[in-house]
Write a protein that holds these residues in place. Sequence first.
Motif, PDB file in Angstrom:
ATOM      1  N   TYR A  10       0.877  -1.292   0.047  1.00 25.49           N
ATOM      2  CA  TYR A  10      -0.032   0.127   0.073  1.00 25.49           C
ATOM      3  C   TYR A  10       0.817   1.290  -0.197  1.00 25.49           C
ATOM      4  O   TYR A  10       1.993   1.217   0.498  1.00 25.49           O
ATOM      5  CB  TYR A  10      -0.758  -0.121   1.286  1.00 25.49           C
ATOM      6  CG  TYR A  10      -1.737  -1.457   1.403  1.00 25.49           C
ATOM      7  CD1 TYR A  10      -2.358  -1.871   0.309  1.00 25.49           C
ATOM      8  CD2 TYR A  10      -1.867  -1.741   2.503  1.00 25.49           C
ATOM      9  CE1 TYR A  10      -3.339  -2.845   0.328  1.00 25.49           C
ATOM     10  CE2 TYR A  10      -3.005  -2.742   2.581  1.00 25.49           C
ATOM     11  CZ  TYR A  10      -3.529  -3.520   1.657  1.00 25.49           C
ATOM     12  OH  TYR A  10      -4.144  -4.475   1.719  1.00 25.49           O
ATOM     13  N   ARG A  11       0.559   2.137  -0.640  1.00 25.47           N
ATOM     14  CA  ARG A  11       1.088   3.401  -0.795  1.00 25.47           C
ATOM     15  C   ARG A  11       0.638   4.559  -0.021  1.00 25.47           C
ATOM     16  O   ARG A  11      -0.679   4.591   0.134  1.00 25.47           O
ATOM     17  CB  ARG A  11       1.246   3.931  -2.237  1.00 25.47           C
ATOM     18  CG  ARG A  11       2.073   3.191  -3.119  1.00 25.47           C
ATOM     19  CD  ARG A  11       2.138   3.279  -4.495  1.00 25.47           C
ATOM     20  NE  ARG A  11       2.121   4.968  -4.950  1.00 25.47           N
ATOM     21  CZ  ARG A  11       1.424   5.327  -5.884  1.00 25.47           C
ATOM     22  NH1 ARG A  11       0.577   4.384  -6.507  1.00 25.47           N
ATOM     23  NH2 ARG A  11       1.226   6.754  -5.891  1.00 25.47           N
ATOM     24  N   ASP A  12       1.445   5.125   0.974  1.00 23.09           N
ATOM     25  CA  ASP A  12       1.065   6.201   1.926  1.00 23.09           C
ATOM     26  C   ASP A  12       0.038   7.286   1.494  1.00 23.09           C
ATOM     27  O   ASP A  12       0.420   7.866   0.346  1.00 23.09           O
ATOM     28  CB  ASP A  12       2.081   6.918   2.563  1.00 23.09           C
ATOM     29  CG  ASP A  12       1.677   7.523   3.878  1.00 23.09           C
ATOM     30  OD1 ASP A  12       1.195   7.057   4.614  1.00 23.09           O
ATOM     31  OD2 ASP A  12       2.365   8.859   3.847  1.00 23.09           O
ATOM     32  N   GLN A  42      -8.817  13.051   6.169  1.00 21.25           N
ATOM     33  CA  GLN A  42      -9.768  14.040   5.666  1.00 21.25           C
ATOM     34  C   GLN A  42     -10.178  13.598   4.322  1.00 21.25           C
ATOM     35  O   GLN A  42     -11.289  14.055   4.010  1.00 21.25           O
ATOM     36  CB  GLN A  42      -8.946  15.228   5.613  1.00 21.25           C
ATOM     37  CG  GLN A  42      -8.500  16.087   6.895  1.00 21.25           C
ATOM     38  CD  GLN A  42      -7.508  17.289   6.587  1.00 21.25           C
ATOM     39  OE1 GLN A  42      -6.871  17.672   5.570  1.00 21.25           O
ATOM     40  NE2 GLN A  42      -7.094  18.096   7.555  1.00 21.25           N
ATOM     41  N   LYS A  43      -9.554  12.425   3.709  1.00 16.57           N
ATOM     42  CA  LYS A  43     -10.111  12.144   2.482  1.00 16.57           C
ATOM     43  C   LYS A  43     -10.899  10.861   2.526  1.00 16.57           C
ATOM     44  O   LYS A  43     -11.514  10.510   1.712  1.00 16.57           O
ATOM     45  CB  LYS A  43      -8.931  11.916   1.582  1.00 16.57           C
ATOM     46  CG  LYS A  43      -8.045  13.059   1.347  1.00 16.57           C
ATOM     47  CD  LYS A  43      -7.056  12.489   0.372  1.00 16.57           C
ATOM     48  CE  LYS A  43      -5.494  13.420   0.667  1.00 16.57           C
ATOM     49  NZ  LYS A  43      -4.035  12.796   0.087  1.00 16.57           N
ATOM     50  N   GLY A  44     -10.843  10.021   3.657  1.00 19.20           N
ATOM     51  CA  GLY A  44     -11.772   8.872   3.864  1.00 19.20           C
ATOM     52  C   GLY A  44     -11.188   7.949   5.178  1.00 19.20           C
ATOM     53  O   GLY A  44     -10.745   8.761   6.042  1.00 19.20           O
ATOM     54  N   LEU A  45     -11.309   6.833   5.195  1.00 21.38           N
ATOM     55  CA  LEU A  45     -10.698   5.959   6.310  1.00 21.38           C
ATOM     56  C   LEU A  45      -9.184   5.675   6.032  1.00 21.38           C
ATOM     57  O   LEU A  45      -8.780   5.659   4.960  1.00 21.38           O
ATOM     58  CB  LEU A  45     -11.613   4.742   6.228  1.00 21.38           C
ATOM     59  CG  LEU A  45     -12.985   4.921   6.326  1.00 21.38           C
ATOM     60  CD1 LEU A  45     -13.763   3.526   6.068  1.00 21.38           C
ATOM     61  CD2 LEU A  45     -13.796   5.515   7.535  1.00 21.38           C
ATOM     62  N   GLY A  46      -8.678   5.532   7.196  1.00 21.57           N
ATOM     63  CA  GLY A  46      -7.164   5.273   7.142  1.00 21.57           C
ATOM     64  C   GLY A  46      -6.935   4.048   7.870  1.00 21.57           C
ATOM     65  O   GLY A  46      -7.170   3.533   8.810  1.00 21.57           O
ATOM     66  N   HIS A  47      -5.987   3.137   7.193  1.00 18.83           N
ATOM     67  CA  HIS A  47      -5.522   1.887   7.502  1.00 18.83           C
ATOM     68  C   HIS A  47      -4.428   1.872   8.248  1.00 18.83           C
ATOM     69  O   HIS A  47      -3.361   3.060   8.097  1.00 18.83           O
ATOM     70  CB  HIS A  47      -5.233   0.848   6.168  1.00 18.83           C
ATOM     71  CG  HIS A  47      -4.399  -0.230   6.554  1.00 18.83           C
ATOM     72  ND1 HIS A  47      -3.008  -0.280   6.089  1.00 18.83           N
ATOM     73  CD2 HIS A  47      -4.797  -1.206   7.188  1.00 18.83           C
ATOM     74  CE1 HIS A  47      -2.738  -1.682   6.503  1.00 18.83           C
ATOM     75  NE2 HIS A  47      -3.440  -2.251   7.317  1.00 18.83           N
ATOM     76  N   TYR A  48      -4.320   1.566   9.487  1.00 20.57           N
ATOM     77  CA  TYR A  48      -3.025   1.710  10.417  1.00 20.57           C
ATOM     78  C   TYR A  48      -1.962   0.684   9.773  1.00 20.57           C
ATOM     79  O   TYR A  48      -2.066  -0.473   9.591  1.00 20.57           O
ATOM     80  CB  TYR A  48      -3.240   1.040  11.895  1.00 20.57           C
ATOM     81  CG  TYR A  48      -4.290   1.868  12.562  1.00 20.57           C
ATOM     82  CD1 TYR A  48      -3.686   2.736  13.615  1.00 20.57           C
ATOM     83  CD2 TYR A  48      -5.553   1.578  12.728  1.00 20.57           C
ATOM     84  CE1 TYR A  48      -4.409   3.508  14.276  1.00 20.57           C
ATOM     85  CE2 TYR A  48      -6.375   2.572  13.812  1.00 20.57           C
ATOM     86  CZ  TYR A  48      -5.998   3.103  14.290  1.00 20.57           C
ATOM     87  OH  TYR A  48      -6.707   4.061  15.246  1.00 20.57           O
ATOM     88  N   SER A  49      -0.969   1.336   9.324  1.00 21.20           N
ATOM     89  CA  SER A  49       0.081   0.705   8.178  1.00 21.20           C
ATOM     90  C   SER A  49       0.906  -0.299   9.233  1.00 21.20           C
ATOM     91  O   SER A  49       1.415  -1.103   8.509  1.00 21.20           O
ATOM     92  CB  SER A  49       1.331   1.756   8.084  1.00 21.20           C
ATOM     93  OG  SER A  49       0.797   2.913   7.234  1.00 21.20           O
ATOM     94  N   SER A  50       0.844  -0.577  10.420  1.00 20.67           N
ATOM     95  CA  SER A  50       1.497  -1.343  11.287  1.00 20.67           C
ATOM     96  C   SER A  50       0.692  -2.624  11.356  1.00 20.67           C
ATOM     97  O   SER A  50       1.175  -3.729  11.859  1.00 20.67           O
ATOM     98  CB  SER A  50       1.890  -0.799  12.585  1.00 20.67           C
ATOM     99  OG  SER A  50       0.635  -0.676  13.543  1.00 20.67           O
ATOM    100  N   THR A  51      -0.614  -2.577  10.632  1.00 18.89           N
ATOM    101  CA  THR A  51      -1.455  -3.773  10.941  1.00 18.89           C
ATOM    102  C   THR A  51      -1.409  -4.545   9.472  1.00 18.89           C
ATOM    103  O   THR A  51      -0.894  -4.378   8.533  1.00 18.89           O
ATOM    104  CB  THR A  51      -2.807  -3.381  11.254  1.00 18.89           C
ATOM    105  OG1 THR A  51      -3.630  -2.563  10.483  1.00 18.89           O
ATOM    106  CG2 THR A  51      -2.842  -2.402  12.717  1.00 18.89           C
ATOM    107  N   ALA A  52      -2.211  -5.645   9.530  1.00 18.58           N
ATOM    108  CA  ALA A  52      -2.201  -6.489   8.588  1.00 18.58           C
ATOM    109  C   ALA A  52      -2.889  -6.122   7.327  1.00 18.58           C
ATOM    110  O   ALA A  52      -3.728  -4.938   7.597  1.00 18.58           O
ATOM    111  CB  ALA A  52      -3.195  -7.956   8.836  1.00 18.58           C
ATOM    112  N   ALA A  53      -2.620  -6.828   6.118  1.00 18.55           N
ATOM    113  CA  ALA A  53      -3.111  -6.328   4.783  1.00 18.55           C
ATOM    114  C   ALA A  53      -4.648  -6.847   4.834  1.00 18.55           C
ATOM    115  O   ALA A  53      -5.011  -7.925   5.557  1.00 18.55           O
ATOM    116  CB  ALA A  53      -2.421  -6.923   3.587  1.00 18.55           C
TER     117      ALA A  53
END
Length: 166
Positions: A10-12, A42-53
């Motif tokens: 995933y890209r930041d 501000q653009k949507g929901l955010g995936h915690y980068s440290s968690t699973a795909a």
Amino acid sequence: PDPAPAPEAYRDGKPFAVMYIPRFGGGWDWPVLEGTKVRTLQKGLGHYSSTAALGGGGNFSVAGHRRTYGDPFKDFPKLRPGDAVVLTDGTTWFTYRIDKKPYRTVPGDVGVIDPVPRKSGFDGPGRYLTLTTCDPEWGSSHRLIAWAHLDATQPVTDGKPEALRS
């Protein structure tokens, strides 16, 4: 469900999936972006980068605002056990099922996004989803957490999953 294929990294700040929560009504769909920085949320929901795909082993964890930037998680307290949370990455549908009513905790309780989230009731490795938002509705002194387990996957080419058909 069958294991999901390994996704590309995933890209930041970039979207990689769309989330649907039928409990929140038809037309509720939000992009899921990588990261939880202010500008990302501000653009949507955010995936915690440290968690699973998405769909992978472990805990795929997502944050969203409750009362700003479109209010994606405004109705968060309405989540109930058995509710579907459906995501797609464009090739696969992932249907998760909420396991219990939202849990209230403090912002520093980072164990809620562990691979086997603390206080979730899960007792071992699995494929989980954690949703987080602020509480109270217009504040941030606490967090509301909802946990779900992966219930089913299917190719997008098979059409929408049952949870989205109505």
